[in-house]
Design an enzyme around this catalytic site. Structure first.
Site, PDB file in Angstrom:
ATOM      1  N   ASN A   1       6.638  10.696 -13.386  1.00 39.19           N
ATOM      2  CA  ASN A   1       7.520  11.861 -13.409  1.00 39.19           C
ATOM      3  C   ASN A   1       7.032  12.978 -14.331  1.00 39.19           C
ATOM      4  O   ASN A   1       7.458  14.108 -14.212  1.00 39.19           O
ATOM      5  CB  ASN A   1       8.945  11.451 -13.796  1.00 39.19           C
TER       6      ASN A   1
ATOM      7  N   SER B   1      16.316   8.046  -5.884  1.00 42.93           N
ATOM      8  CA  SER B   1      17.455   8.813  -6.389  1.00 42.93           C
ATOM      9  C   SER B   1      17.593  10.110  -5.603  1.00 42.93           C
ATOM     10  O   SER B   1      16.620  10.859  -5.440  1.00 42.93           O
ATOM     11  CB  SER B   1      17.225   9.119  -7.871  1.00 42.93           C
TER      12      SER B   1
ATOM     13  N   CYS C   1      14.398  13.550 -20.273  1.00 35.33           N
ATOM     14  CA  CYS C   1      14.984  12.537 -21.151  1.00 35.33           C
ATOM     15  C   CYS C   1      14.460  12.695 -22.573  1.00 35.33           C
ATOM     16  O   CYS C   1      15.162  12.403 -23.528  1.00 35.33           O
ATOM     17  CB  CYS C   1      14.644  11.143 -20.657  1.00 35.33           C
TER      18      CYS C   1
HETATM   19  C1  LIG Z   1      14.719  10.818 -12.519  1.00 37.64           C
HETATM   20  C2  LIG Z   1      14.013   9.530 -12.597  1.00 37.64           C
HETATM   21  C3  LIG Z   1      14.717   8.329 -12.806  1.00 37.64           C
HETATM   22  C4  LIG Z   1      16.203   8.301 -13.053  1.00 37.64           C
HETATM   23  O1  LIG Z   1      16.952   8.623 -11.911  1.00 37.64           O
HETATM   24  P1  LIG Z   1      18.494   9.006 -12.100  1.00 37.64           P
HETATM   25  O2  LIG Z   1      19.003   9.114 -10.702  1.00 37.64           O
HETATM   26  O3  LIG Z   1      18.516  10.311 -12.820  1.00 37.64           O
HETATM   27  O4  LIG Z   1      19.126   7.900 -12.853  1.00 37.64           O
HETATM   28  C5  LIG Z   1      14.003   7.148 -12.819  1.00 37.64           C
HETATM   29  N1  LIG Z   1      12.677   7.131 -12.630  1.00 37.64           N
HETATM   30  C6  LIG Z   1      11.968   8.255 -12.427  1.00 37.64           C
HETATM   31  C7  LIG Z   1      10.513   8.162 -12.207  1.00 37.64           C
HETATM   32  C8  LIG Z   1      12.612   9.498 -12.416  1.00 37.64           C
HETATM   33  O5  LIG Z   1      11.898  10.593 -12.224  1.00 37.64           O
END
Ligand SMILES: *Cc1c(COP(=O)(O)O)cnc(C)c1O
Length: 394
Positions: free
Chosen positions: A150, A198, A323
């Site tokens: 990410n 997500s 985060c």
């Molecule tokens: C955004 C993200 C998450 C968390 O997803 P949420 O729906 O916000 O809890 C987990 N892993 C990665 C790689 C992300 O980019």
């Protein structure tokens, strides 16, 4: 305003908003209720499940709806850990640059007596399959490696890692939150046992996601209560959110070839433009990366100041993941690929949306050049570097 933080979240598509609004207004019954209004909600729910399953090459019963990517990660890892525990296998392999939803779950399991191996990531931001293979032991119950990172956008050799796991009879989970809707994924064809996604990362709503879990693996519920989701997750389903997620995923998958081609062109233009700035480096492999991800480190500046000044110029970006923004520690991802603290502090992540234009990319390049030059003018670190008191790293 130029929004260049699509890895943090994306704007909901018109279609997803339309579907969500329609379900909120018309199909607001409880899908567990037996009368007609409830059953109509149930139909919406099951249609969405079928559609999402088909879009990733799964069967409907292999899809469990969750509150998002974090919950899906937690549940996948907990499930593999419970299966492992019942067989006396308490070793898990992952990587140092996973999302905190994975890393913190693993830390918790460590306190419960599991042994965790976090593999190093190479400077190009890629995990090496043979290193995964070498780390597998007789008591390994899970390998979890993210599909695409990410922060630096690197796309991992998921097929190779999955094939090793299958050969060694070890469960394989992948956090595919950054990949679903952006890269072609087909679990019928890829050796993946569990996969997290997500909705808000592919133009769906926040607070909803799903966990794919291959037939034959029994998910352990994190939330106890009613029998929703076949007892895998209690709680009345977020029907409007789930329906909107299915609509967003369908749209993302339909437009993927054209969107990806455009994004890759814009990404590479941005990378070429920013590379002209002295003493900077692209983070992660230039090719094996997400279509819209650009991540750089600039020596002699603070990423936070860079972001604030870009914001003043109408450009919304990030230093790493949402985060860790606001904390003073450099990103664990940048440290994992070997960036030293000073360099990791000067990071910038630009994650483009499908509607980005060439003019906007050029505007970003101009703004970043201006801001980096300006900040270096004030920076004591930059003065030490240019006067030869400290050696340049980049
Ligand atoms: C955004 C993200 C998450 C968390 O997803 P949420 O729906 O916000 O809890 C987990 N892993 C990665 C790689 C992300 O980019």
């Amino acid at each position: 305003m130029i929004y260049a933080d699509n890895a943090a979240t994306t704007r909901m598509s018109e279609k997803a908003i339309h579907v969500m609004t329609q379900v909120l207004q018309e199909t607001w019954g409880n899908p567990s209720s037996l009368y007609e209004h409830g059953q109509r909600a149930k139909t919406v729910l099951e249609n969405a499940r079928g559609e999402i399953a088909a879009l990733i090459g799964a069967e409907a019963r292999e899809i469990t709806f969750t509150s998002g990517g974090s919950e899906a990660d937690n549940q996948a890892i907990r499930t593999a850990a419970e299966i492992g525990r019942s067989k006396g296998k308490k070793h898990i392999i992952s990587t140092a640059f996973e999302h905190h939803a994975v890393l913190h779950t693993l830390e918790r399991l460590k306190k419960e007596g599991f042994e965790i191996t976090l593999l190093d990531v190479h400077e190009n931001g890629l995990v090496v399959p043979s290193e995964v293979e070498a780390a597998i032991r007789d008591d390994t119950c899970l390998v979890t490696v993210m599909y695409a990172n990410n922060e630096i956008g690197t796309v991992q050799p998921i097929r190779e890692i999955g094939e090793i796991c299958r050969r060694k009879n070890v469960l394989f989970h992948t956090d595919a939150v950054q990949a679903v809707g952006h890269l072609p994924i087909n679990v019928a064809d890829e050796p993946i046992d569990m996969l997290s996604a997500s909705a808000h990362k592919f133009h769906g709503p926040k607070g909803v996601g799903f966990l794919y879990c291959r037939r034959g693996i029994r998910l352990v519920p994190l939330i106890e209560g009613g029998a929703q989701e076949h007892g895998r997750r209690a709680g009345t389903e977020n029907v409007p959110g789930i329906a909107a997620m299915a609509a967003a995923l369908r749209e993302s998958c339909e437009k993927m070839p054209e969107n990806a081609a455009h994004l890759i062109r814009m990404r590479d233009r941005l990378i070429a433009g920013l590379s002209a700035i002295p003493h900077c480096a692209l983070n992660g492999d230039a090719e094996k990366r997400l279509p819209g991800n650009v991540s750089f480190c600039f020596e002699g500046i603070e990423g936070e100041s860079l972001l604030l000044m870009l914001d003043d110029m109408g450009i919304q970006a990030s230093s790493g993941s949402a985060c860790t923004s606001g904390s003073l520690d450099p990103s664990h991802v940048l440290l994992a690929i070997g960036r030293v603290h000073d360099v990791a502090h000067g990071s910038l992540r630009l994650t483009l949306g499908e509607d980005i234009t060439e003019e906007q990319v050029d505007e970003i390049i101009g703004a970043v050049k201006e801001v980096v030059t300006c900040l270096r003018g004030f920076s004591p670190v930059w003065r030490d570097l240019t006067s030869g008191k400290k050696p340049f790293i980049l």
